[in-house]
Scaffold this active site. Structure first.
Site, PDB file in Angstrom:
ATOM      1  N   LYS A 262      -0.207   5.412   6.285  1.00  0.00           N
ATOM      2  CA  LYS A 262      -0.914   4.691   7.379  1.00  0.00           C
ATOM      3  C   LYS A 262      -1.268   5.377   8.676  1.00  0.00           C
ATOM      4  O   LYS A 262      -0.949   6.713   8.760  1.00  0.00           O
ATOM      5  CB  LYS A 262       0.332   3.734   7.696  1.00  0.00           C
TER       6      LYS A 262
ATOM      7  N   SER B 130      -5.929   0.308   1.749  1.00  0.00           N
ATOM      8  CA  SER B 130      -5.367   0.061   3.047  1.00  0.00           C
ATOM      9  C   SER B 130      -5.875   0.805   4.275  1.00  0.00           C
ATOM     10  O   SER B 130      -5.969   0.553   5.181  1.00  0.00           O
ATOM     11  CB  SER B 130      -3.719  -0.169   3.019  1.00  0.00           C
TER      12      SER B 130
END
Length: 207
Positions: free
Chosen positions: A99, A57
């Site tokens: 993230k 990701s």
């Protein structure tokens, strides 16, 4: 006849002094090592911690199984800033995510195609610019519009939270799916990639 008086030769005294000096140096080193070990444990527990990147990701900037060092103390003194890479705990899933901060409290987020707008201003995301250009050269979007929740019409970040997205926009489970992240759930900021050695580098937090 032994009258009880014993004289020590200069050579013997020299050896004794040297042994005493070596002993003192060893004791000094042991003390220094002990203090160092204690400090490492304190820093590990309070200031820094290792974390493992799982999944794709955050590609192309972070790859799966890379190890990063987290700064656990920084957000005790200030709030996260846009573009910083953070690791946070997702309680519902019982695991940590890594993230990038896209928006902070009060920001309005809009994301369509490969265009990110914060408070109505287009943000040039230098950290994924190369990947975006490569996708466009193929006639594709980097942020695949078929990906669930890929488009954000307008979303305002509440107080005490941040809005995060993965750098690999069409392959990231982030705030588009899990919602806003509480600052209280942040474990720390990713500051260094330390493993594998060939990938070792400081993490760049660019706005």
């Amino acid at each position: 006849m032994d009258n009880g008086n014993h004289l020590t030769s200069p050579a013997t005294r020299k050896v004794s002094d040297k042994q005493s000096q070596v002993k003192n140096e060893i004791v000094g080193w042991l003390k220094a090592i002990t203090v160092g070990v204690v400090l490492v444990f304190i820093m590990h527990g309070l200031l820094f911690a290792p974390s493992v990147v799982e999944g794709a990701s955050m590609e192309p900037n972070f790859k799966t199984n890379e190890r990063v060092v987290l700064n656990k103390l920084i957000y005790d003194f200030r709030d996260p800033k846009p573009s910083e890479v953070v690791v946070f705990h997702v309680r519902k899933e019982g695991r940590d995510f890594i993230k990038r901060v896209i928006g902070v409290a009060g920001d309005t987020i809009k994301y369509q195609g490969d265009n990110l707008y914060v408070n109505g201003k287009k943000v040039e995301e230098s950290y994924i610019q190369g990947a975006v250009q490569e996708a466009h050269a193929k006639g594709e979007l980097y942020n695949n519009v078929d990906f669930p929740n890929a488009t954000i019409t307008e979303s305002k970040v509440p107080e005490g939270t941040i809005f995060v997205m993965g750098d690999h926009r069409n392959n990231s489970r982030d705030s588009r799916a899990i919602g806003f992240v509480s600052i209280k759930d942040i474990v720390g900021r990713a500051d260094v990639i330390f493993w594998p050695l060939g990938s070792a580098q400081w993490v760049k937090h660019e706005e």
